[in-house]
Write an enzyme that holds these catalytic residues in place. Structure first.
Site, PDB file in Angstrom:
ATOM      1  N   ASN A  15      34.269 -26.619-108.820  1.00 37.38           N
ATOM      2  CA  ASN A  15      33.507 -27.846-108.583  1.00 37.38           C
ATOM      3  C   ASN A  15      33.204 -28.446-109.945  1.00 37.38           C
ATOM      4  OD1 ASN A  15      31.745 -29.868-107.951  1.00 37.38           O
ATOM      5  ND2 ASN A  15      30.066 -28.522-107.293  1.00 37.38           N
ATOM      6  N   LYS A  17      31.909 -31.237-110.681  1.00 37.91           N
ATOM      7  CA  LYS A  17      30.744 -32.116-110.729  1.00 37.91           C
ATOM      8  C   LYS A  17      31.124 -33.412-111.469  1.00 37.91           C
ATOM      9  CE  LYS A  17      27.939 -28.011-110.327  1.00 37.91           C
ATOM     10  NZ  LYS A  17      26.694 -27.310-110.602  1.00 37.91           N
ATOM     11  N   HIS A 101      25.700 -29.877-101.254  1.00 39.57           N
ATOM     12  CA  HIS A 101      25.424 -29.201-102.524  1.00 39.57           C
ATOM     13  C   HIS A 101      23.953 -29.403-102.885  1.00 39.57           C
ATOM     14  CE1 HIS A 101      25.531 -28.059-106.723  1.00 39.57           C
ATOM     15  NE2 HIS A 101      26.664 -27.442-106.452  1.00 39.57           N
ATOM     16  N   GLU A 103      22.571 -30.060-105.561  1.00 40.90           N
ATOM     17  CA  GLU A 103      22.310 -31.218-106.416  1.00 40.90           C
ATOM     18  C   GLU A 103      22.210 -32.485-105.582  1.00 40.90           C
ATOM     19  OE1 GLU A 103      25.524 -30.447-109.126  1.00 40.90           O
ATOM     20  OE2 GLU A 103      24.453 -28.666-109.807  1.00 40.90           O
ATOM     21  N   SER A 218      26.534 -19.684-111.705  1.00 43.61           N
ATOM     22  CA  SER A 218      26.875 -18.970-112.939  1.00 43.61           C
ATOM     23  C   SER A 218      27.936 -17.890-112.729  1.00 43.61           C
ATOM     24  CB  SER A 218      25.610 -18.395-113.599  1.00 43.61           C
ATOM     25  OG  SER A 218      24.718 -19.448-113.934  1.00 43.61           O
TER      26      SER A 218
HETATM   27  P1  13P Z   1      27.568 -23.171-112.239  1.00 46.18           P
HETATM   28  O1  13P Z   1      28.787 -22.285-112.014  1.00 46.18           O
HETATM   29  O2  13P Z   1      27.720 -24.076-113.411  1.00 46.18           O
HETATM   30  O3  13P Z   1      26.307 -22.372-112.225  1.00 46.18           O
HETATM   31  O4  13P Z   1      27.513 -24.165-110.961  1.00 46.18           O
HETATM   32  C1  13P Z   1      27.565 -23.630-109.683  1.00 46.18           C
HETATM   33  C2  13P Z   1      27.730 -24.728-108.718  1.00 46.18           C
HETATM   34  O5  13P Z   1      26.801 -25.489-108.477  1.00 46.18           O
HETATM   35  C3  13P Z   1      29.041 -24.895-108.076  1.00 46.18           C
HETATM   36  O6  13P Z   1      28.978 -25.786-107.021  1.00 46.18           O
END
Ligand code: 13P
Length: 256
Positions: A15, A17, A101, A103, A218
């Site tokens: 992902n 983002k 998600h 976010e 992470s």
């Molecule tokens: P990170 O791997 O940067 O922690 O992000 C996880 C995430 O939100 C994947 O959708």
């Protein structure tokens, strides 16, 4: 491992983002494909930003790596400025789309009811939904992690027809582990994944064993194998560590 666990093909998804221009996205794919060529027994998925979907789709053509969107609007067309419809994702070759998600829930006010509409709209188009759930640190510290996940699942899956649960992917992403470098321990993640599968079992009794549940938060090359060794962890949804082709290839090839 039971037969049903064996039947769940691992799904490792990037992902990105809000990262990467079109050229950076295509460069990533050019670097990634030789690294994962011949990878068998895993599904590898890339979710670039909308602007790069078409070009990434073209670059992936002929490979086994699948294209995903990071979001979708449940409406088919109309006056929804800035939004993208399921048919538009289908048009550029998306096989999957991420919905719910954390976010989007936290920064853009998306409710589980809205996530449910997106999930249903994707099913109409036979685009596989990756439905995300996750608790915040405050919720975990208040001993509410399990009830929050139960509510999010119930709400987000409310419009899935009873006989189509098997088409879903669920992603458990504890909010406190996203982009923080803090990973849930494999034991913590497994505990929640088993809980999620039990909830899915109430809703989709004959499909719960075959639904893949990804862990996100992470995930890195050096912790993916341990996470993936747990019975109910069937994949990873990867943010930061998916932006580099070498790093994401190591995650995708965790078994090698
Ligand atoms: P990170 O791997 O940067 O922690 O992000 C996880 C995430 O939100 C994947 O959708």
């Amino acid at each position: 491992m039971t037969t049903s666990e064996n039947a769940r093909k691992p799904i490792l998804a990037a992902n990105w983002k809000m990262h990467k221009t079109v050229q950076e996205s295509v460069d990533f794919v050019t670097a990634l494909l030789p690294l994962v060529e011949g990878a068998q027994g895993v599904d590898i998925v890339i979710a670039p930003p909308f602007t790069a979907l078409e070009r990434v789709g073209t670059a992936l053509a002929g490979s086994a790596v699948q294209l995903a969107a990071q979001n979708v609007n449940p409406e088919e067309k109309g006056a929804f400025t800035g939004e993208v419809a399921p048919s538009m994702l289908e048009d550029v070759g998306c096989r999957l789309a991420i919905v719910g998600h954390s976010e989007r829930r936290a920064l853009f006010g998306e409710s589980s009811e809205f996530v449910a509409r997106k999930t249903a709209a994707l099913l109409e188009r036979s685009i596989q939904a990756i439905v995300c759930v996750g608790e915040t640190l405050a919720e975990r510290e208040a001993d509410r992690a399990f009830s929050v996940i139960e509510e999010q699942l119930k709400g987000s899956l409310a419009l899935v027809p009873d006989d189509r649960g098997g088409e879903l992917v669920i992603a458990y992403e504890p909010v406190w582990a996203i982009g923080t470098g803090k990973t849930a321990t494999p034991d913590m993640a497994q505990e929640m994944h088993a809980f999620i599968r039990a909830q899915l079992g109430k809703r989709f009794p004959s499909d719960a064993d075959s639904i893949r549940i990804q862990y996100g938060g992470s995930v890195k090359p050096d912790n993916v194998r341990d996470l993936m060794s747990r019975a109910d962890i069937d994949g990873a949804l990867v943010g930061g560590a998916s932006l580099d082709p070498q790093s994401f290839a190591q995650i995708a090839l965790f078994e090698a």
